[in-house]
Design a protein around this motif. Structure first.
Motif, mmCIF file in Angstrom:
data_model
loop_
_atom_site.group_PDB
_atom_site.id
_atom_site.type_symbol
_atom_site.label_atom_id
_atom_site.label_comp_id
_atom_site.label_asym_id
_atom_site.label_seq_id
_atom_site.Cartn_x
_atom_site.Cartn_y
_atom_site.Cartn_z
ATOM 1 N N HIS A 208 0.833 -1.205 0.000
ATOM 2 C CA HIS A 208 0.000 0.000 0.000
ATOM 3 C C HIS A 208 0.867 1.254 0.000
ATOM 4 O O HIS A 208 1.756 1.411 0.856
ATOM 5 C CB HIS A 208 -0.912 0.022 1.222
ATOM 6 C CG HIS A 208 -1.875 1.173 1.229
ATOM 7 N ND1 HIS A 208 -3.053 1.162 0.510
ATOM 8 C CD2 HIS A 208 -1.819 2.394 1.841
ATOM 9 C CE1 HIS A 208 -3.692 2.305 0.698
ATOM 10 N NE2 HIS A 208 -2.945 3.075 1.484
ATOM 11 N N VAL A 209 0.607 2.144 -0.965
ATOM 12 C CA VAL A 209 1.348 3.396 -1.086
ATOM 13 C C VAL A 209 0.517 4.518 -0.462
ATOM 14 O O VAL A 209 -0.584 4.820 -0.940
ATOM 15 C CB VAL A 209 1.644 3.728 -2.567
ATOM 16 C CG1 VAL A 209 2.467 5.003 -2.672
ATOM 17 C CG2 VAL A 209 2.368 2.568 -3.235
ATOM 18 N N HIS A 210 1.022 5.127 0.591
ATOM 19 C CA HIS A 210 0.331 6.228 1.248
ATOM 20 C C HIS A 210 0.629 7.544 0.519
ATOM 21 O O HIS A 210 1.636 7.654 -0.202
ATOM 22 C CB HIS A 210 0.780 6.331 2.708
ATOM 23 C CG HIS A 210 0.510 5.091 3.508
ATOM 24 N ND1 HIS A 210 -0.691 4.862 4.134
ATOM 25 C CD2 HIS A 210 1.305 4.008 3.783
ATOM 26 C CE1 HIS A 210 -0.633 3.694 4.768
ATOM 27 N NE2 HIS A 210 0.554 3.160 4.568
ATOM 28 N N PRO A 211 -0.221 8.559 0.690
ATOM 29 C CA PRO A 211 0.039 9.860 0.054
ATOM 30 C C PRO A 211 1.396 10.428 0.440
ATOM 31 O O PRO A 211 1.857 10.268 1.582
ATOM 32 C CB PRO A 211 -1.106 10.737 0.582
ATOM 33 C CG PRO A 211 -2.205 9.772 0.897
ATOM 34 C CD PRO A 211 -1.506 8.546 1.411
ATOM 35 N N ALA A 212 2.039 11.076 -0.514
ATOM 36 C CA ALA A 212 3.364 11.667 -0.283
ATOM 37 C C ALA A 212 3.280 12.794 0.742
ATOM 38 O O ALA A 212 2.263 13.491 0.850
ATOM 39 C CB ALA A 212 3.937 12.186 -1.598
ATOM 40 N N ILE A 213 4.352 12.961 1.497
ATOM 41 C CA ILE A 213 4.449 14.022 2.500
ATOM 42 C C ILE A 213 5.579 14.965 2.106
ATOM 43 O O ILE A 213 6.730 14.547 1.966
ATOM 44 C CB ILE A 213 4.743 13.432 3.897
ATOM 45 C CG1 ILE A 213 3.634 12.454 4.299
ATOM 46 C CG2 ILE A 213 4.896 14.542 4.934
ATOM 47 C CD1 ILE A 213 3.938 11.692 5.567
ATOM 48 N N GLU A 214 5.262 16.224 1.906
ATOM 49 C CA GLU A 214 6.284 17.207 1.543
ATOM 50 C C GLU A 214 7.169 17.528 2.751
ATOM 51 O O GLU A 214 6.702 17.540 3.896
ATOM 52 C CB GLU A 214 5.629 18.481 1.026
ATOM 53 C CG GLU A 214 5.000 18.337 -0.358
ATOM 54 C CD GLU A 214 6.046 18.131 -1.444
ATOM 55 O OE1 GLU A 214 7.240 18.431 -1.205
ATOM 56 O OE2 GLU A 214 5.667 17.660 -2.530
ATOM 57 N N THR A 215 8.427 17.807 2.494
ATOM 58 C CA THR A 215 9.366 18.105 3.579
ATOM 59 C C THR A 215 9.979 19.499 3.464
ATOM 60 O O THR A 215 10.775 19.890 4.316
ATOM 61 C CB THR A 215 10.512 17.071 3.591
ATOM 62 O OG1 THR A 215 11.268 17.197 2.375
ATOM 63 C CG2 THR A 215 9.971 15.659 3.705
ATOM 64 N N LYS A 216 9.630 20.226 2.415
ATOM 65 C CA LYS A 216 10.283 21.513 2.150
ATOM 66 C C LYS A 216 10.160 22.493 3.313
ATOM 67 O O LYS A 216 11.078 23.272 3.577
ATOM 68 C CB LYS A 216 9.696 22.138 0.882
ATOM 69 C CG LYS A 216 10.023 21.375 -0.387
ATOM 70 C CD LYS A 216 9.386 22.027 -1.600
ATOM 71 C CE LYS A 216 9.694 21.251 -2.873
ATOM 72 N NZ LYS A 216 9.050 21.849 -4.063
ATOM 73 N N ASP A 217 9.024 22.491 3.994
ATOM 74 C CA ASP A 217 8.785 23.489 5.041
ATOM 75 C C ASP A 217 8.862 22.912 6.451
ATOM 76 O O ASP A 217 8.387 23.537 7.404
ATOM 77 C CB ASP A 217 7.410 24.138 4.820
ATOM 78 C CG ASP A 217 7.308 24.850 3.485
ATOM 79 O OD1 ASP A 217 8.306 25.485 3.084
ATOM 80 O OD2 ASP A 217 6.249 24.768 2.835
ATOM 81 N N VAL A 218 9.450 21.727 6.591
ATOM 82 C CA VAL A 218 9.555 21.102 7.908
ATOM 83 C C VAL A 218 10.742 21.701 8.663
ATOM 84 O O VAL A 218 11.888 21.612 8.211
ATOM 85 C CB VAL A 218 9.722 19.574 7.793
ATOM 86 C CG1 VAL A 218 9.925 18.950 9.174
ATOM 87 C CG2 VAL A 218 8.511 18.955 7.100
ATOM 88 N N ALA A 219 10.469 22.327 9.812
ATOM 89 C CA ALA A 219 11.538 22.903 10.626
ATOM 90 C C ALA A 219 12.293 21.798 11.359
ATOM 91 O O ALA A 219 11.765 20.698 11.573
ATOM 92 C CB ALA A 219 10.950 23.882 11.636
ATOM 93 N N LYS A 220 13.520 22.087 11.746
ATOM 94 C CA LYS A 220 14.329 21.087 12.436
ATOM 95 C C LYS A 220 13.653 20.607 13.711
ATOM 96 O O LYS A 220 13.731 19.435 14.069
ATOM 97 C CB LYS A 220 15.708 21.675 12.753
ATOM 98 C CG LYS A 220 16.710 20.655 13.270
ATOM 99 C CD LYS A 220 18.089 21.248 13.388
ATOM 100 C CE LYS A 220 19.108 20.209 13.836
ATOM 101 N NZ LYS A 220 19.248 19.075 12.894
#
Length: 242
Positions: A208-220
């Motif tokens: 099962h492939v879950h929806p992609a999660i963007e990481t561009k705006d993830v703070a440390k």
């Protein structure tokens, strides 16, 4: 697996690798010329041949579900890890995107197969060598930025069909540093089909492939919470199947 079954399986794998020698030449040529797009194209052709070939031969079927509309460019697939069958399973299930594997160095010791798995841009982690791990991760980040995709199994060990183990810390760092999407994947049944009985057996594996999660705006400061979120997503599907 007894010695006879091991020899039969090894012989079949070797025969399936022979027809992709041309692909290997094209991959090497594109890499030497710095043509990433062409290299990715020939790697994808290899993936689309080898995994499905094993599945057809052993009458194993992948029941693929979820969001197959994958983002453009490089992504980090993050999956639970049952066994060695997870490798051809990914090739059977994901047909539109090149990828290599972040794997332990043990795979680099298998004759013939080791050359092929590294040729498709897989990365080998040396157990207990922190300096080498950092070097490998830096290489992986560069590959992701260049639109190559990778598969990582954050449990660190095969579950052998048992409960999913906690993710190792820092396992998502590749995607976070390269700022590429994370694609969580849940899988179930590869151990049962490929290893539990000592030889591959016909049957179904769920993927099962879950929806992609963007990481561009993830703070440390949010990286730990993201890792927990991805682990929960993968684990929840396994619980649903159980």
């Amino acid at each position: 697996m007894n010695i006879w079954n091991a020899l039969r399986l090894g012989a079949f794998i070797l025969t399936t690798l022979v027809p992709i020698r041309r692909n290997a030449r094209e991959i090497d040529r594109a890499r030497a010329e710095g043509d990433d797009a062409r290299e990715q194209e020939w790697i994808l052709r290899s993936l689309n041949y080898w995994g499905p070939c094993l599945f057809r031969h052993y009458k194993v079927r992948a029941e693929v579900s979820g969001d197959l509309d994958l983002p453009d460019g490089g992504v980090l697939f993050v999956s639970n890890h049952e066994g060695f069958g997870d490798i051809p399973l990914f090739m059977e299930a994901i047909r539109t995107k090149q990828f290599g594997f972040v794997a332990k160095e043990e795979l680099s010791r298998i004759p013939v197969f080791n050359k092929w798995i590294t040729r498709i841009r897989s990365l080998m982690l040396v157990r207990g060598d922190t300096k080498e791990t950092l070097r490998v991760f830096a290489e992986g980040e560069d590959m992701l930025r260049r639109r190559f995709s990778l598969v990582i199994f954050p449990e660190g060990h095969r579950s052998r069909g048992g409960p999913m183990q906690p993710f190792q810390k820092g396992s998502l760092r590749l995607a976070l540093r390269a700022r590429v999407p994370i694609v969580p994947v849940s899988l179930k049944g590869s151990w049962e089909r490929f290893e539990a009985h000592g030889f591959p057996r016909a049957g179904v594996i769920r993927f099962h492939v879950h929806p992609a999660i963007e990481t561009k705006d993830v703070a440390k400061s949010e990286e730990g919470a993201l890792a927990e979120r991805v682990e929960t997503i993968i684990r929840s599907k396994l619980a649903e199947w159980s």
